[in-house]
Design a protein around this motif. Sequence first.
Motif, PDB file in Angstrom:
ATOM      1  N   THR A 162      23.246   1.576  54.934  1.00  0.00           N
ATOM      2  CA  THR A 162      22.042   1.290  55.720  1.00  0.00           C
ATOM      3  C   THR A 162      22.241   0.014  56.514  1.00  0.00           C
ATOM      4  O   THR A 162      22.932  -0.908  56.067  1.00  0.00           O
ATOM      5  CB  THR A 162      20.802   1.161  54.819  1.00  0.00           C
ATOM      6  OG1 THR A 162      19.675   0.806  55.616  1.00  0.00           O
ATOM      7  CG2 THR A 162      21.010   0.121  53.732  1.00  0.00           C
ATOM      8  N   TYR A 164      19.431  -1.550  57.569  1.00  0.00           N
ATOM      9  CA  TYR A 164      18.123  -2.182  57.353  1.00  0.00           C
ATOM     10  C   TYR A 164      17.300  -2.302  58.636  1.00  0.00           C
ATOM     11  O   TYR A 164      16.325  -3.055  58.672  1.00  0.00           O
ATOM     12  CB  TYR A 164      18.275  -3.587  56.737  1.00  0.00           C
ATOM     13  CG  TYR A 164      19.076  -3.632  55.479  1.00  0.00           C
ATOM     14  CD1 TYR A 164      18.668  -2.950  54.336  1.00  0.00           C
ATOM     15  CD2 TYR A 164      20.266  -4.361  55.426  1.00  0.00           C
ATOM     16  CE1 TYR A 164      19.414  -2.996  53.174  1.00  0.00           C
ATOM     17  CE2 TYR A 164      21.024  -4.411  54.263  1.00  0.00           C
ATOM     18  CZ  TYR A 164      20.595  -3.720  53.144  1.00  0.00           C
ATOM     19  OH  TYR A 164      21.339  -3.771  51.988  1.00  0.00           O
ATOM     20  N   TYR A 188      24.062   1.892  45.440  1.00  0.00           N
ATOM     21  CA  TYR A 188      24.786   0.865  46.179  1.00  0.00           C
ATOM     22  C   TYR A 188      24.336   0.905  47.639  1.00  0.00           C
ATOM     23  O   TYR A 188      24.665   1.841  48.371  1.00  0.00           O
ATOM     24  CB  TYR A 188      26.290   1.105  46.080  1.00  0.00           C
ATOM     25  CG  TYR A 188      26.826   0.986  44.672  1.00  0.00           C
ATOM     26  CD1 TYR A 188      27.310  -0.230  44.184  1.00  0.00           C
ATOM     27  CD2 TYR A 188      26.833   2.087  43.815  1.00  0.00           C
ATOM     28  CE1 TYR A 188      27.785  -0.351  42.890  1.00  0.00           C
ATOM     29  CE2 TYR A 188      27.305   1.980  42.513  1.00  0.00           C
ATOM     30  CZ  TYR A 188      27.780   0.764  42.059  1.00  0.00           C
ATOM     31  OH  TYR A 188      28.249   0.649  40.768  1.00  0.00           O
ATOM     32  N   CYS A 189      23.572  -0.090  48.048  1.00  0.00           N
ATOM     33  CA  CYS A 189      23.124  -0.203  49.434  1.00  0.00           C
ATOM     34  C   CYS A 189      24.215  -0.934  50.211  1.00  0.00           C
ATOM     35  O   CYS A 189      24.465  -2.124  49.973  1.00  0.00           O
ATOM     36  CB  CYS A 189      21.809  -0.963  49.514  1.00  0.00           C
ATOM     37  SG  CYS A 189      20.456  -0.139  48.633  1.00  0.00           S
ATOM     38  N   TYR A 191      25.808  -2.368  53.557  1.00  0.00           N
ATOM     39  CA  TYR A 191      25.547  -2.873  54.908  1.00  0.00           C
ATOM     40  C   TYR A 191      26.887  -3.116  55.588  1.00  0.00           C
ATOM     41  O   TYR A 191      27.656  -3.981  55.171  1.00  0.00           O
ATOM     42  CB  TYR A 191      24.731  -4.159  54.816  1.00  0.00           C
ATOM     43  CG  TYR A 191      24.417  -4.814  56.132  1.00  0.00           C
ATOM     44  CD1 TYR A 191      23.965  -4.083  57.226  1.00  0.00           C
ATOM     45  CD2 TYR A 191      24.552  -6.199  56.281  1.00  0.00           C
ATOM     46  CE1 TYR A 191      23.663  -4.702  58.430  1.00  0.00           C
ATOM     47  CE2 TYR A 191      24.238  -6.830  57.472  1.00  0.00           C
ATOM     48  CZ  TYR A 191      23.800  -6.075  58.553  1.00  0.00           C
ATOM     49  OH  TYR A 191      23.502  -6.685  59.750  1.00  0.00           O
ATOM     50  N   GLU A 196      26.496 -11.339  58.061  1.00  0.00           N
ATOM     51  CA  GLU A 196      25.776 -11.233  56.794  1.00  0.00           C
ATOM     52  C   GLU A 196      24.316 -11.655  56.933  1.00  0.00           C
ATOM     53  O   GLU A 196      23.461 -11.230  56.163  1.00  0.00           O
ATOM     54  CB  GLU A 196      26.468 -12.081  55.725  1.00  0.00           C
ATOM     55  CG  GLU A 196      27.844 -11.534  55.334  1.00  0.00           C
ATOM     56  CD  GLU A 196      28.342 -12.131  54.033  1.00  0.00           C
ATOM     57  OE1 GLU A 196      27.510 -12.689  53.284  1.00  0.00           O
ATOM     58  OE2 GLU A 196      29.543 -12.024  53.760  1.00  0.00           O
ATOM     59  N   LYS A 206      14.632  -4.519  53.941  1.00  0.00           N
ATOM     60  CA  LYS A 206      15.401  -4.622  52.695  1.00  0.00           C
ATOM     61  C   LYS A 206      14.460  -4.873  51.517  1.00  0.00           C
ATOM     62  O   LYS A 206      14.620  -4.281  50.440  1.00  0.00           O
ATOM     63  CB  LYS A 206      16.425  -5.748  52.803  1.00  0.00           C
ATOM     64  CG  LYS A 206      17.293  -5.908  51.556  1.00  0.00           C
ATOM     65  CD  LYS A 206      18.314  -7.019  51.732  1.00  0.00           C
ATOM     66  CE  LYS A 206      19.139  -7.208  50.464  1.00  0.00           C
ATOM     67  NZ  LYS A 206      20.141  -8.293  50.605  1.00  0.00           N
ATOM     68  N   GLN A 210      13.807  -2.583  48.141  1.00  0.00           N
ATOM     69  CA  GLN A 210      13.837  -3.072  46.767  1.00  0.00           C
ATOM     70  C   GLN A 210      12.576  -2.678  46.010  1.00  0.00           C
ATOM     71  O   GLN A 210      12.630  -2.286  44.838  1.00  0.00           O
ATOM     72  CB  GLN A 210      13.986  -4.599  46.760  1.00  0.00           C
ATOM     73  CG  GLN A 210      15.340  -5.092  47.202  1.00  0.00           C
ATOM     74  CD  GLN A 210      15.391  -6.603  47.310  1.00  0.00           C
ATOM     75  OE1 GLN A 210      14.733  -7.192  48.166  1.00  0.00           O
ATOM     76  NE2 GLN A 210      16.167  -7.233  46.454  1.00  0.00           N
ATOM     77  N   LEU A 218      19.922  -1.431  41.435  1.00  0.00           N
ATOM     78  CA  LEU A 218      20.251  -1.640  42.848  1.00  0.00           C
ATOM     79  C   LEU A 218      21.350  -2.682  43.020  1.00  0.00           C
ATOM     80  O   LEU A 218      21.332  -3.737  42.369  1.00  0.00           O
ATOM     81  CB  LEU A 218      19.010  -2.105  43.616  1.00  0.00           C
ATOM     82  CG  LEU A 218      18.069  -1.035  44.172  1.00  0.00           C
ATOM     83  CD1 LEU A 218      16.919  -1.712  44.907  1.00  0.00           C
ATOM     84  CD2 LEU A 218      18.794  -0.083  45.099  1.00  0.00           C
ATOM     85  N   PHE A 220      23.409  -4.594  46.338  1.00  0.00           N
ATOM     86  CA  PHE A 220      23.464  -4.801  47.782  1.00  0.00           C
ATOM     87  C   PHE A 220      24.825  -5.370  48.148  1.00  0.00           C
ATOM     88  O   PHE A 220      25.226  -6.425  47.628  1.00  0.00           O
ATOM     89  CB  PHE A 220      22.341  -5.739  48.229  1.00  0.00           C
ATOM     90  CG  PHE A 220      20.967  -5.134  48.053  1.00  0.00           C
ATOM     91  CD1 PHE A 220      20.434  -4.280  49.010  1.00  0.00           C
ATOM     92  CD2 PHE A 220      20.217  -5.413  46.922  1.00  0.00           C
ATOM     93  CE1 PHE A 220      19.178  -3.718  48.845  1.00  0.00           C
ATOM     94  CE2 PHE A 220      18.954  -4.857  46.749  1.00  0.00           C
ATOM     95  CZ  PHE A 220      18.437  -4.003  47.718  1.00  0.00           C
ATOM     96  N   GLU A 221      25.517  -4.668  49.023  1.00  0.00           N
ATOM     97  CA  GLU A 221      26.860  -5.075  49.393  1.00  0.00           C
ATOM     98  C   GLU A 221      26.989  -5.114  50.915  1.00  0.00           C
ATOM     99  O   GLU A 221      26.340  -4.339  51.625  1.00  0.00           O
ATOM    100  CB  GLU A 221      27.901  -4.110  48.809  1.00  0.00           C
ATOM    101  CG  GLU A 221      27.867  -4.032  47.291  1.00  0.00           C
ATOM    102  CD  GLU A 221      28.921  -3.084  46.738  1.00  0.00           C
ATOM    103  OE1 GLU A 221      29.594  -2.414  47.538  1.00  0.00           O
ATOM    104  OE2 GLU A 221      29.060  -3.024  45.498  1.00  0.00           O
ATOM    105  N   THR A 222      27.840  -6.003  51.395  1.00  0.00           N
ATOM    106  CA  THR A 222      28.141  -6.091  52.820  1.00  0.00           C
ATOM    107  C   THR A 222      29.644  -5.933  52.998  1.00  0.00           C
ATOM    108  O   THR A 222      30.431  -6.523  52.235  1.00  0.00           O
ATOM    109  CB  THR A 222      27.696  -7.443  53.403  1.00  0.00           C
ATOM    110  OG1 THR A 222      26.286  -7.600  53.205  1.00  0.00           O
ATOM    111  CG2 THR A 222      28.002  -7.514  54.893  1.00  0.00           C
TER     112      THR A 222
END
Length: 282
Positions: A162, A164, A188-189, A191, A196, A206, A210, A218, A220-222
Amino acid sequence: MRTVLIPTDFSANAMNAIEYALNLYKNERTDFYILHAYADEAYETFDKENGTLSFNEHTAAIEKNVDASLNELIGTVTNSRRNPKHSFKSLIAFESLVDAVNDFVDKRNIDLVIMGTQGKTGNKKITFGSYTVQVFKYVRCPVLAIPGDYVFQQPKKILFPTDYMMPYKRRELKLLNTMAADFKSEIYCLYISDFETLSNRQVDNKRFLQEELSKAYLFFETTPEGNKAETILENIAQKNIDLLVMINARYSFLESLLYQSTVDQIALHPKIPFLVMQNLPR
Protein backbone atom coordinates in the motif's frame (compact mmCIF):
# COMPACT_ATOMS: atom_id res chain seq x y z
CA MET A 1 -23.69 -13.90 8.57
CA ARG A 2 -21.31 -13.83 5.60
CA THR A 3 -22.55 -13.66 1.99
CA VAL A 4 -20.22 -15.04 -0.66
CA LEU A 5 -20.73 -15.14 -4.43
CA ILE A 6 -18.85 -17.78 -6.42
CA PRO A 7 -19.01 -17.60 -10.23
CA THR A 8 -18.54 -20.98 -11.89
CA ASP A 9 -18.02 -22.27 -15.41
CA PHE A 10 -17.95 -25.83 -14.01
CA SER A 11 -14.19 -26.10 -14.58
CA ALA A 12 -11.73 -27.75 -12.19
CA ASN A 13 -10.37 -24.30 -11.28
CA ALA A 14 -13.86 -23.07 -10.37
CA MET A 15 -14.39 -26.17 -8.22
CA ASN A 16 -11.10 -25.51 -6.46
CA ALA A 17 -12.30 -21.97 -5.68
CA ILE A 18 -15.42 -23.45 -4.07
CA GLU A 19 -13.27 -25.80 -1.99
CA TYR A 20 -11.15 -22.86 -0.85
CA ALA A 21 -14.27 -20.86 0.09
CA LEU A 22 -15.67 -23.75 2.13
CA ASN A 23 -12.42 -24.08 4.06
CA LEU A 24 -11.99 -20.33 4.53
CA TYR A 25 -15.45 -19.98 6.11
CA LYS A 26 -15.64 -23.43 7.69
CA ASN A 27 -16.45 -21.97 11.11
CA GLU A 28 -18.61 -19.04 10.02
CA ARG A 29 -22.29 -18.93 9.10
CA THR A 30 -22.21 -18.27 5.37
CA ASP A 31 -24.66 -18.05 2.50
CA PHE A 32 -22.93 -19.20 -0.69
CA TYR A 33 -24.40 -18.10 -4.02
CA ILE A 34 -23.13 -20.16 -6.95
CA LEU A 35 -23.50 -18.16 -10.17
CA HIS A 36 -23.29 -19.06 -13.85
CA ALA A 37 -23.62 -16.22 -16.37
CA TYR A 38 -24.20 -17.55 -19.87
CA ALA A 39 -24.74 -14.64 -22.28
CA ASP A 40 -21.29 -14.96 -23.89
CA GLU A 41 -21.74 -18.72 -24.17
CA ALA A 42 -25.14 -18.32 -25.80
CA TYR A 43 -23.92 -15.90 -28.45
CA GLU A 44 -20.77 -17.89 -29.17
CA THR A 45 -22.58 -21.21 -29.65
CA PHE A 46 -25.65 -20.01 -31.52
CA ASP A 47 -25.46 -21.13 -35.12
CA LYS A 48 -27.32 -18.61 -37.25
CA GLU A 49 -27.17 -21.02 -40.15
CA ASN A 50 -29.06 -23.63 -38.18
CA GLY A 51 -32.79 -23.09 -38.54
CA THR A 52 -33.78 -25.84 -36.11
CA LEU A 53 -33.70 -23.56 -33.04
CA SER A 54 -34.52 -19.90 -32.60
CA PHE A 55 -32.21 -17.87 -30.39
CA ASN A 56 -34.80 -17.90 -27.59
CA GLU A 57 -35.05 -21.68 -27.82
CA HIS A 58 -31.27 -21.91 -27.85
CA THR A 59 -30.92 -19.82 -24.69
CA ALA A 60 -33.76 -21.72 -23.00
CA ALA A 61 -31.93 -24.98 -23.68
CA ILE A 62 -28.69 -23.59 -22.24
CA GLU A 63 -30.47 -22.31 -19.14
CA LYS A 64 -32.08 -25.70 -18.58
CA ASN A 65 -28.70 -27.42 -18.80
CA VAL A 66 -27.08 -24.83 -16.53
CA ASP A 67 -29.83 -25.23 -13.94
CA ALA A 68 -29.29 -28.98 -13.90
CA SER A 69 -25.52 -28.58 -13.65
CA LEU A 70 -25.79 -26.10 -10.78
CA ASN A 71 -28.17 -28.36 -8.87
CA GLU A 72 -25.81 -31.28 -9.39
CA LEU A 73 -22.82 -29.20 -8.27
CA ILE A 74 -24.55 -27.99 -5.11
CA GLY A 75 -25.72 -31.52 -4.38
CA THR A 76 -22.16 -32.81 -4.69
CA VAL A 77 -20.79 -30.08 -2.43
CA THR A 78 -23.45 -30.44 0.28
CA ASN A 79 -23.23 -34.23 0.32
CA SER A 80 -19.44 -34.29 0.59
CA ARG A 81 -19.03 -31.31 2.92
CA ARG A 82 -21.99 -31.27 5.29
CA ASN A 83 -21.73 -28.11 7.34
CA PRO A 84 -24.82 -26.80 9.16
CA LYS A 85 -23.36 -23.29 9.07
CA HIS A 86 -23.42 -23.19 5.26
CA SER A 87 -26.30 -22.68 2.86
CA PHE A 88 -26.18 -22.77 -0.94
CA LYS A 89 -28.27 -21.10 -3.60
CA SER A 90 -27.87 -21.27 -7.38
CA LEU A 91 -28.04 -18.20 -9.61
CA ILE A 92 -28.40 -18.14 -13.40
CA ALA A 93 -28.04 -14.96 -15.45
CA PHE A 94 -28.32 -14.22 -19.17
CA GLU A 95 -25.70 -11.47 -18.82
CA SER A 96 -21.98 -10.98 -19.13
CA LEU A 97 -20.06 -12.21 -16.11
CA VAL A 98 -19.17 -8.71 -14.86
CA ASP A 99 -22.74 -7.42 -15.20
CA ALA A 100 -24.18 -10.49 -13.52
CA VAL A 101 -21.72 -10.32 -10.62
CA ASN A 102 -22.36 -6.60 -10.07
CA ASP A 103 -26.13 -7.11 -10.19
CA PHE A 104 -26.09 -9.89 -7.60
CA VAL A 105 -23.52 -8.06 -5.44
CA ASP A 106 -26.13 -5.30 -5.07
CA LYS A 107 -29.20 -7.53 -4.83
CA ARG A 108 -27.76 -9.96 -2.27
CA ASN A 109 -25.49 -7.51 -0.45
CA ILE A 110 -22.48 -9.72 -1.17
CA ASP A 111 -19.42 -9.40 1.07
CA LEU A 112 -16.92 -11.23 -1.12
CA VAL A 113 -16.62 -12.75 -4.59
CA ILE A 114 -14.44 -15.87 -4.77
CA MET A 115 -13.43 -17.27 -8.16
CA GLY A 116 -10.73 -19.19 -9.96
CA THR A 117 -7.93 -17.48 -11.83
CA GLN A 118 -8.60 -19.51 -14.99
CA GLY A 119 -11.61 -20.96 -16.78
CA LYS A 120 -12.17 -24.08 -18.86
CA THR A 121 -10.00 -22.82 -21.70
CA GLY A 122 -7.33 -21.35 -19.42
CA ASN A 123 -3.84 -20.85 -20.79
CA LYS A 124 -1.49 -22.40 -18.25
CA LYS A 125 1.24 -19.92 -19.22
CA ILE A 126 -0.66 -16.93 -17.84
CA THR A 127 -1.73 -16.21 -14.29
CA PHE A 128 -5.12 -14.56 -14.77
CA GLY A 129 -7.68 -15.39 -17.44
CA SER A 130 -9.52 -12.60 -19.23
CA TYR A 131 -12.72 -13.04 -17.18
CA THR A 132 -10.79 -12.78 -13.91
CA VAL A 133 -9.10 -9.57 -15.05
CA GLN A 134 -12.47 -8.09 -16.06
CA VAL A 135 -13.90 -8.90 -12.64
CA PHE A 136 -10.86 -7.35 -10.94
CA LYS A 137 -11.33 -4.19 -12.98
CA TYR A 138 -15.03 -3.57 -12.83
CA VAL A 139 -16.77 -5.44 -10.00
CA ARG A 140 -17.74 -3.22 -7.07
CA CYS A 141 -16.90 -5.76 -4.38
CA PRO A 142 -13.79 -7.46 -2.96
CA VAL A 143 -12.66 -10.30 -5.24
CA LEU A 144 -10.57 -13.26 -4.08
CA ALA A 145 -8.95 -15.19 -6.94
CA ILE A 146 -7.71 -18.75 -6.29
CA PRO A 147 -5.07 -20.42 -8.50
CA GLY A 148 -6.27 -23.72 -9.95
CA ASP A 149 -3.56 -25.86 -8.35
CA TYR A 150 -3.57 -24.10 -4.97
CA VAL A 151 -4.26 -26.36 -1.98
CA PHE A 152 -5.94 -24.53 0.89
CA GLN A 153 -3.63 -23.11 3.52
CA GLN A 154 -4.88 -20.97 6.37
CA PRO A 155 -4.01 -17.33 5.56
CA LYS A 156 -1.60 -16.98 8.46
CA LYS A 157 0.67 -14.53 6.63
CA ILE A 158 -0.85 -11.77 4.52
CA LEU A 159 1.02 -9.26 2.37
CA PHE A 160 -0.68 -5.90 1.86
CA PRO A 161 1.33 -3.55 -0.41
CA THR A 162 0.00 0.00 0.00
CA ASP A 163 1.10 3.57 -0.61
CA TYR A 164 -1.31 4.91 2.06
CA MET A 165 -2.58 7.42 -0.51
CA MET A 166 -6.17 6.31 -0.96
CA PRO A 167 -8.89 6.17 1.71
CA TYR A 168 -9.78 2.60 2.63
CA LYS A 169 -13.31 1.24 2.80
CA ARG A 170 -14.31 0.33 6.33
CA ARG A 171 -16.48 -2.60 5.18
CA GLU A 172 -13.65 -4.17 3.20
CA LEU A 173 -11.10 -3.71 5.96
CA LYS A 174 -13.59 -5.30 8.36
CA LEU A 175 -13.67 -8.33 6.04
CA LEU A 176 -9.88 -8.57 6.22
CA ASN A 177 -9.81 -7.88 9.95
CA THR A 178 -12.30 -10.68 10.65
CA MET A 179 -10.26 -13.07 8.54
CA ALA A 180 -7.10 -12.10 10.41
CA ALA A 181 -8.83 -12.63 13.75
CA ASP A 182 -10.13 -16.07 12.73
CA PHE A 183 -6.70 -17.30 11.64
CA LYS A 184 -4.52 -15.22 13.99
CA SER A 185 -2.89 -13.74 10.91
CA GLU A 186 0.12 -11.52 10.51
CA ILE A 187 -0.46 -8.68 8.02
CA TYR A 188 2.61 -7.07 6.47
CA CYS A 189 1.80 -3.59 5.18
CA LEU A 190 4.48 -2.94 2.58
CA TYR A 191 5.25 0.63 1.53
CA ILE A 192 7.38 0.66 -1.63
CA SER A 193 9.07 4.04 -1.75
CA ASP A 194 12.44 5.78 -1.51
CA PHE A 195 10.89 8.26 0.95
CA GLU A 196 10.12 7.06 4.45
CA THR A 197 8.49 10.32 5.55
CA LEU A 198 4.71 10.23 5.01
CA SER A 199 2.45 13.14 4.13
CA ASN A 200 -0.36 14.14 6.49
CA ARG A 201 -2.81 12.33 4.20
CA GLN A 202 -0.72 9.16 4.30
CA VAL A 203 -0.38 9.36 8.07
CA ASP A 204 -4.15 9.62 8.46
CA ASN A 205 -4.77 6.68 6.16
CA LYS A 206 -2.14 4.59 7.91
CA ARG A 207 -3.74 5.39 11.28
CA PHE A 208 -7.15 4.37 9.92
CA LEU A 209 -5.60 1.12 8.71
CA GLN A 210 -4.24 0.43 12.18
CA GLU A 211 -7.62 1.10 13.77
CA GLU A 212 -9.60 -1.06 11.35
CA LEU A 213 -7.15 -3.99 11.39
CA SER A 214 -6.96 -4.06 15.18
CA LYS A 215 -7.38 -7.85 15.41
CA ALA A 216 -4.40 -8.64 13.19
CA TYR A 217 -0.72 -8.78 14.06
CA LEU A 218 0.31 -5.73 12.02
CA PHE A 219 3.77 -5.05 10.66
CA PHE A 220 4.69 -1.89 8.75
CA GLU A 221 7.63 -2.10 6.41
CA THR A 222 9.22 0.22 3.87
CA THR A 223 11.30 -0.97 0.93
CA PRO A 224 13.09 1.11 -1.72
CA GLU A 225 11.34 2.00 -4.99
CA GLY A 226 12.08 -0.37 -7.86
CA ASN A 227 10.16 -2.88 -9.94
CA LYS A 228 7.06 -3.13 -7.75
CA ALA A 229 5.87 -6.46 -9.15
CA GLU A 230 9.27 -8.05 -8.50
CA THR A 231 9.41 -6.55 -5.00
CA ILE A 232 5.97 -7.96 -4.16
CA LEU A 233 6.89 -11.43 -5.47
CA GLU A 234 10.18 -11.38 -3.56
CA ASN A 235 8.33 -10.55 -0.33
CA ILE A 236 5.84 -13.36 -0.98
CA ALA A 237 8.71 -15.83 -1.30
CA GLN A 238 10.82 -14.50 1.58
CA LYS A 239 7.95 -14.36 4.08
CA ASN A 240 6.10 -17.51 2.90
CA ILE A 241 2.99 -15.39 2.33
CA ASP A 242 -0.38 -17.20 2.11
CA LEU A 243 -2.51 -14.34 0.76
CA LEU A 244 -1.77 -11.22 -1.28
CA VAL A 245 -4.06 -8.21 -0.76
CA MET A 246 -4.12 -5.13 -2.98
CA ILE A 247 -6.51 -2.26 -3.66
CA ASN A 248 -7.89 -1.37 -7.07
CA ALA A 249 -8.27 2.40 -7.21
CA ARG A 250 -7.74 5.25 -9.63
CA TYR A 251 -4.02 5.82 -10.27
CA SER A 252 -3.00 2.87 -8.11
CA PHE A 253 -0.24 0.42 -9.00
CA LEU A 254 -2.80 -2.36 -9.44
CA GLU A 255 -4.87 -0.23 -11.81
CA SER A 256 -1.79 0.38 -13.95
CA LEU A 257 -1.19 -3.36 -14.13
CA LEU A 258 -4.76 -4.21 -15.07
CA TYR A 259 -5.45 -1.40 -17.51
CA GLN A 260 -2.15 -1.02 -19.30
CA SER A 261 -1.39 -4.70 -19.85
CA THR A 262 -2.96 -7.40 -21.93
CA VAL A 263 -3.83 -10.53 -19.98
CA ASP A 264 -0.65 -12.42 -20.93
CA GLN A 265 1.57 -9.44 -20.13
CA ILE A 266 0.46 -8.73 -16.56
CA ALA A 267 3.68 -8.39 -14.62
CA LEU A 268 2.36 -9.72 -11.31
CA HIS A 269 2.23 -13.53 -11.15
CA PRO A 270 1.34 -14.62 -7.61
CA LYS A 271 0.93 -18.36 -7.13
CA ILE A 272 -1.15 -17.78 -4.01
CA PRO A 273 -4.70 -16.47 -3.47
CA PHE A 274 -5.04 -12.81 -4.45
CA LEU A 275 -7.60 -10.56 -2.74
CA VAL A 276 -8.43 -7.39 -4.66
CA MET A 277 -10.28 -4.81 -2.59
CA GLN A 278 -12.11 -2.06 -4.45
CA ASN A 279 -11.93 1.66 -3.95
CA LEU A 280 -14.88 2.06 -6.32
CA PRO A 281 -18.40 3.40 -5.59
CA ARG A 282 -20.91 0.78 -4.51
